[in-house]
Design a protein around this motif. Structure first.
Motif, PDB file in Angstrom:
ATOM      1  N   SER B 455      96.884  77.751  95.804  1.00 26.96           N
ATOM      2  CA  SER B 455      96.536  76.894  97.075  1.00 26.96           C
ATOM      3  C   SER B 455      96.485  75.610  95.781  1.00 26.96           C
ATOM      4  N   PHE B 456      95.839  75.787  94.999  1.00 23.95           N
ATOM      5  CA  PHE B 456      95.883  74.429  94.323  1.00 23.95           C
ATOM      6  C   PHE B 456      96.656  73.516  93.971  1.00 23.95           C
ATOM      7  N   TYR B 457      97.743  74.337  93.563  1.00 24.43           N
ATOM      8  CA  TYR B 457      99.121  74.272  92.708  1.00 24.43           C
ATOM      9  C   TYR B 457     100.016  73.561  94.320  1.00 24.43           C
ATOM     10  N   GLU B 458     100.044  74.281  95.285  1.00 24.83           N
ATOM     11  CA  GLU B 458     100.370  74.133  96.603  1.00 24.83           C
ATOM     12  C   GLU B 458      99.769  72.939  97.089  1.00 24.83           C
ATOM     13  N   GLU B 459      98.622  72.106  97.245  1.00 24.76           N
ATOM     14  CA  GLU B 459      98.352  70.654  97.465  1.00 24.76           C
ATOM     15  C   GLU B 459      99.219  70.326  96.396  1.00 24.76           C
ATOM     16  N   LYS B 460      98.800  69.820  95.185  1.00 24.08           N
ATOM     17  CA  LYS B 460      99.460  68.952  94.777  1.00 24.08           C
ATOM     18  C   LYS B 460     100.652  68.847  95.199  1.00 24.08           C
ATOM     19  N   LEU B 512     105.816  69.830  86.929  1.00 25.78           N
ATOM     20  CA  LEU B 512     104.116  69.752  87.144  1.00 25.78           C
ATOM     21  C   LEU B 512     103.786  71.037  86.338  1.00 25.78           C
ATOM     22  N   ILE B 513     104.881  71.886  87.104  1.00 22.88           N
ATOM     23  CA  ILE B 513     104.350  73.552  86.575  1.00 22.88           C
ATOM     24  C   ILE B 513     103.639  73.964  84.833  1.00 22.88           C
ATOM     25  N   LEU B 514     104.783  72.950  84.133  1.00 23.54           N
ATOM     26  CA  LEU B 514     104.559  73.255  82.607  1.00 23.54           C
ATOM     27  C   LEU B 514     103.856  72.297  82.484  1.00 23.54           C
ATOM     28  N   LYS B 515     103.726  71.306  82.757  1.00 21.14           N
ATOM     29  CA  LYS B 515     102.644  70.145  82.259  1.00 21.14           C
ATOM     30  C   LYS B 515     100.579  71.081  82.648  1.00 21.14           C
ATOM     31  N   GLU B 516     100.842  72.140  83.512  1.00 26.60           N
ATOM     32  CA  GLU B 516      99.504  73.126  84.073  1.00 26.60           C
ATOM     33  C   GLU B 516      99.685  73.368  82.211  1.00 26.60           C
ATOM     34  N   GLY B 517     100.025  74.516  82.083  1.00 29.03           N
ATOM     35  CA  GLY B 517     100.653  74.975  81.089  1.00 29.03           C
ATOM     36  C   GLY B 517     100.484  76.281  81.463  1.00 29.03           C
ATOM     37  N   LEU B 518     101.344  76.411  82.827  1.00 31.04           N
ATOM     38  CA  LEU B 518     101.772  77.506  83.083  1.00 31.04           C
ATOM     39  C   LEU B 518     103.254  78.027  82.851  1.00 31.04           C
ATOM     40  N   PRO B 519     103.693  78.723  82.490  1.00 33.68           N
ATOM     41  CA  PRO B 519     104.966  79.912  82.654  1.00 33.68           C
ATOM     42  C   PRO B 519     106.006  79.579  83.925  1.00 33.68           C
ATOM     43  N   LEU B 520     106.864  78.742  83.813  1.00 31.81           N
ATOM     44  CA  LEU B 520     107.831  78.586  85.583  1.00 31.81           C
ATOM     45  C   LEU B 520     109.119  79.900  85.488  1.00 31.81           C
ATOM     46  N   LEU B 521     109.244  80.210  86.345  1.00 35.89           N
ATOM     47  CA  LEU B 521     110.264  80.985  86.494  1.00 35.89           C
ATOM     48  C   LEU B 521     111.551  80.402  87.559  1.00 35.89           C
ATOM     49  N   LYS B 522     111.104  80.029  88.298  1.00 35.94           N
ATOM     50  CA  LYS B 522     111.988  79.077  88.815  1.00 35.94           C
ATOM     51  C   LYS B 522     111.256  78.436  89.788  1.00 35.94           C
ATOM     52  N   VAL B 523     111.909  76.379  90.338  1.00 36.89           N
ATOM     53  CA  VAL B 523     111.596  76.340  91.626  1.00 36.89           C
ATOM     54  C   VAL B 523     112.516  76.092  91.900  1.00 36.89           C
ATOM     55  N   VAL B 524     112.327  76.271  93.858  1.00 36.89           N
ATOM     56  CA  VAL B 524     113.573  76.918  94.801  1.00 36.89           C
ATOM     57  C   VAL B 524     112.992  75.640  95.865  1.00 36.89           C
ATOM     58  N   LEU B 525     113.975  74.479  95.773  1.00 37.02           N
ATOM     59  CA  LEU B 525     113.791  73.680  97.238  1.00 37.02           C
ATOM     60  C   LEU B 525     114.991  73.825  98.113  1.00 37.02           C
ATOM     61  N   LEU B 526     113.783  74.229  99.488  1.00 35.16           N
ATOM     62  CA  LEU B 526     114.248  75.102 100.891  1.00 35.16           C
ATOM     63  C   LEU B 526     114.848  73.405 101.815  1.00 35.16           C
ATOM     64  N   GLU B 527     115.399  74.697 102.550  1.00 34.99           N
ATOM     65  CA  GLU B 527     115.840  73.506 104.315  1.00 34.99           C
ATOM     66  C   GLU B 527     114.590  73.356 104.609  1.00 34.99           C
ATOM     67  N   THR B 528     114.463  72.554 105.649  1.00 35.86           N
ATOM     68  CA  THR B 528     113.626  72.362 106.615  1.00 35.86           C
ATOM     69  C   THR B 528     113.005  74.170 107.665  1.00 35.86           C
ATOM     70  N   GLY B 529     111.838  74.509 107.587  1.00 43.00           N
ATOM     71  CA  GLY B 529     111.928  75.578 109.198  1.00 43.00           C
ATOM     72  C   GLY B 529     112.229  77.006 107.915  1.00 43.00           C
ATOM     73  N   THR B 530     112.438  76.839 106.509  1.00 48.41           N
ATOM     74  CA  THR B 530     112.540  77.820 106.481  1.00 48.41           C
ATOM     75  C   THR B 530     111.545  79.048 106.108  1.00 48.41           C
ATOM     76  N   LEU B 531     110.393  78.677 105.639  1.00 50.58           N
ATOM     77  CA  LEU B 531     109.036  78.866 105.260  1.00 50.58           C
ATOM     78  C   LEU B 531     108.988  80.113 106.301  1.00 50.58           C
ATOM     79  N   LEU B 532     107.979  81.543 106.118  1.00 48.86           N
ATOM     80  CA  LEU B 532     107.648  82.597 107.690  1.00 48.86           C
ATOM     81  C   LEU B 532     106.090  81.986 107.974  1.00 48.86           C
ATOM     82  N   LYS B 533     105.301  81.570 108.751  1.00 50.55           N
ATOM     83  CA  LYS B 533     104.338  81.392 108.800  1.00 50.55           C
ATOM     84  C   LYS B 533     103.518  82.863 109.822  1.00 50.55           C
ATOM     85  N   THR B 534     102.611  83.003 109.925  1.00 49.64           N
ATOM     86  CA  THR B 534     101.712  83.671 110.599  1.00 49.64           C
ATOM     87  C   THR B 534     101.870  82.714 112.126  1.00 49.64           C
TER      88      THR B 534
END
Lengths: 96, 591
Positions: B455-460, B512-534
């Motif tokens: 959640s911290f990275y998502e907020e950033k 952003l991810i690399l600067k946090e010292g985290l190993p990055l697999l992939k950043v995927v940019l998606l179209e509006t409305g792609t992500l699923l929610k409850t």
């Protein structure tokens, strides 16, 4: 005055045109093809949920219909309307 | 106030009857044209008896589950409590709409109905039309409220003396972030005690806890926090339909101003919606000085959203001390802890290295974490390690709770307790007697043995221009090539981005991810409305990542959450659409 038949035609015209909302590069020829397909696919009793629309496209359609019909449709609770006929009934009431 | 439980009412029906003669106890429905409609407790009691007769005539017996798919309305209230009067069990389910994927909704709803062996579904004629797939696939009896005989149940058919606190108050379906929603049993005792604990923790006296709520009544926060709190408190309640709030968020503030209300509760996104959708001129018309509790729960509190909300509402005389994060879940009826009302809670800033190792060390430049306050009366909590060891303050671990507000378990299923404790599924810690939440245990990313909370990275990432706020998933996946867990980011971006801007954004997120010292697999940019929610608007992290792995994450034409859908509509509203269409046509004409 719009009859139910002409209103239905107007609705299908706007529905076809709404594809431009999702893909501005779509050609006029393709819009015309889609419009033709709708004649066999859409009936007044077709549930709105089967039209494959998302919320933004649905709202776009309502706004376009407002312009075409010169009505204020902001009071319509679009999410509670079940089928195409239901939407047309609401719009006819606004016109009367 | 809780003091002696024996002095508390034992059943909500008894409370409703008492409210028929209490001066301040009132229910008011507010419509989207800002008109108010009083609904007295005498009318409610009469409608409950009528609805109870309808249920009995439909074959409902004591112990049966009565499913409800109804909007916020008199009908919801009357049929919900009618089920309780005849000792049946109400279970509210979220309704479909004109843009719901009816296949998916029908499948999920059928599963919920089967899990509680519901034989009767109460709805209205409008919603019934949407249920045609459900009707064809079940033998469920549908009852539409318009078909009520309007006759009251005979006095011989119910017994107020038999109603007691062991009766099941309602079934709450959990949010279903993993798998299908589970039917959680909430007893009268669970509900009444939790409400009293809530009232006890609020600044006002019980009869002054006047509430406004626009939350859906199929959600625990709406049902317990919004509806039952003022009913049990014997105070004023103003109810707004959620779709009306999303269409016009100012209704919320108008109700507070007109009725000088004290308390409301809502998820984080709605505070952001208010700051975004109401103009600075309009804000001047409101007076929120009567409010002493703007509660914020159901999802992680985003501190930037809170800051914007408080700043924006200063001209409306909002007391910043009234804002408070709260923590709870359906399994504990609703509330577990409340923040401190006397001061606006500044976040604790934690050193990221120690944080990833499970230790709380303060660092001014560190990760912000908000307190969710002290436990409500009736709860005990502990923090335990993955090995079951009880941890001390300032050590991060699994939050467990126990108390009489904890549900007895799943309907006709297992208890929720292990060794007498409920594992909340959340990671957190105690610091100076206050509880802090880090995130869901199942969402933790374990990278090189250290814990990282998405959640911290998502907020950033959400704060970056071009990224759709709240539409980001950060998770970790095993990369065979490097034999290690690496970060994956799924982020919806705005439609109108150019290719250059998208490339730029891709690079920004990578960095952003690399600067946090985290190993990055992939950043995927998606179209509006792609992500699923409850249905309650929570991002389904695992489901989205699984779909991405299986290459089945495509732009969803349907919203699977009515509330989320309405939020999308609310973000654009008709006026903006008109302006956009006008500008687009002008641009086309000029090209």
């Amino acid at each position: 005055m719009q009859t139910t038949e002409t209103l239905f035609e107007t609705f299908k015209n706007v529905l076809a045109l709404s594809n431009k909302n999702n893909d501005p590069s779509i050609s006029s020829e393709r819009i015309a093809e889609i419009r033709k397909e709708l004649d066999s696919r859409i009936l007044p009793e077709t549930p709105l949920a089967e039209l494959g629309l998302d919320s933004m496209t649905m709202t776009w359609i309502i706004v376009k219909l407002e312009e075409e019909l010169d009505v204020d449709a902001s009071g319509i609770s679009i999410f509670e309307i079940f089928d195409v006929q239901g939407l047309m009934d609401e719009l006819i009431q606004l016109r009367d | 106030m809780i003091g002696d439980y024996n002095q508390l009412p034992k059943h909500l029906i008894h409370v409703i009857l008492e409210n028929t003669s209490r001066n301040n106890a009132s229910i008011i429905f507010m419509d989207k044209t800002e008109n108010y409609h009083d609904y007295s407790y005498l009318e409610l009691w009469s409608d409950i008896k009528i609805a109870a007769n309808d249920l009995v005539e439909s074959g409902v017996k004591s112990g049966d589950v009565v499913s409800l798919i109804l909007p916020t309305s008199k009908e919801f209230l009357s049929y919900f409590f009618a089920a309780q009067l005849i000792r049946a069990i109400p279970a509210a389910i979220y309704p479909p709409s004109s843009i719901t994927n009816l296949d998916s909704w029908s499948k999920k709803t059928k599963s919920m109905l089967e899990s509680v062996d519901s034989k009767v579904l109460v709805t209205n004629k409008k919603i019934e039309k949407f249920c045609y797939k459900l009707k064809s696939e079940t033998t469920l009896k549908f009852f539409c409220t318009e078909d009520s005989s309007r006759e009251e149940i005979s006095k011989n058919s119910y017994d107020l003396e038999l109603l007691n606190d062991n009766d099941i108050c309602f079934i709450q379906f959990s949010s279903g972030t993993t798998g299908n929603p589970k039917p959680i049993v909430i007893s009268q005792k669970n509900a009444i005690l939790n409400v009293y604990a809530i009232i006890d923790s609020l600044p006002s006296d019980a009869e002054d806890v006047d509430v406004v709520s626009w939350l859906p009544l199929y959600h625990d926060m709406g049902l317990i926090g919004g509806l039952m709190t003022p009913i049990i408190g014997g105070s004023k309640l103003v109810l707004i339909k959620p779709e009306d709030f999303i269409y016009k968020p100012s209704l919320w503030l108008r109700a507070i101003t007109d009725h000088r209300l004290h308390t409301t509760t809502a998820p984080n996104f709605s505070y952001g919606l208010v700051a975004k959708r109401i103009s600075k001129e309009e804000i001047q018309k409101f007076n929120l000085s009567s409010m002493n509790a703007f509660l914020c729960g159901a999802e992680m509190v985003q501190h930037k959203t809170v800051e914007k909300f408080l700043e924006f509402l200063k001209p409306a005389k909002l007391n910043p001390n009234s804002f408070t994060p709260v923590y709870g879940m359906a399994e504990t009826t609703l509330a577990i802890s409340f923040g401190d009302f006397k001061k606006f809670t500044e976040p604790l800033k934690l050193d990221p290295v120690f944080f990833s190792e499970g230790k709380v060390v303060e660092n001014e430049e560190g990760i912000p974490v908000y307190s969710v306050g002290k436990l409500l009366k009736t709860f005990q909590a502990r923090i335990i390690s993955n090995d079951g060891e009880v941890l001390a303050d300032d050590e991060i671990g699994n939050i467990q709770v126990v108390g009489p507000c904890v549900s007895q378990g799943i309907y006709k299923g297992d208890s929720l307790l292990e060794n007498g404790w409920l594992d909340t599924g959340d990671k957190g810690f105690f610091h100076k007697d206050e509880l802090y939440i880090c995130g869901r245990s199942k969402d933790i990313m374990i990278i090189r043995g250290a814990n990282f909370y998405p959640s911290f990275y998502e907020e950033k990432i959400s704060e970056i221009n071009g990224v759709r706020k709240g539409r980001v998933v950060v998770s970790s996946l095993y990369n065979e090539a490097t034999d290690s867990e690496e970060i994956i980011v799924l982020a919806e971006v705005n439609k109108e981005l150019t290719k250059e801007r998208r490339d730029e954004l891709q690079k920004t997120l990578n960095d952003l991810i690399l600067k946090e010292g985290l190993p990055l697999l992939k950043v995927v940019l998606l179209e509006t409305g792609t992500l699923l929610k409850t249905s309650s608007g929570k991002i389904q992290r695992k489901k989205n990542v699984d779909h991405w792995i299986n290459k089945t994450l495509e732009k969803s034409k349907f919203q699977n959450s009515k509330l989320n859908t309405l939020y999308q509509i609310g973000k654009i509203n008709l006026l903006n659409i008109k302006n956009n269409i006008f500008n687009q046509e002008n641009n086309n004409a000029n090209n």
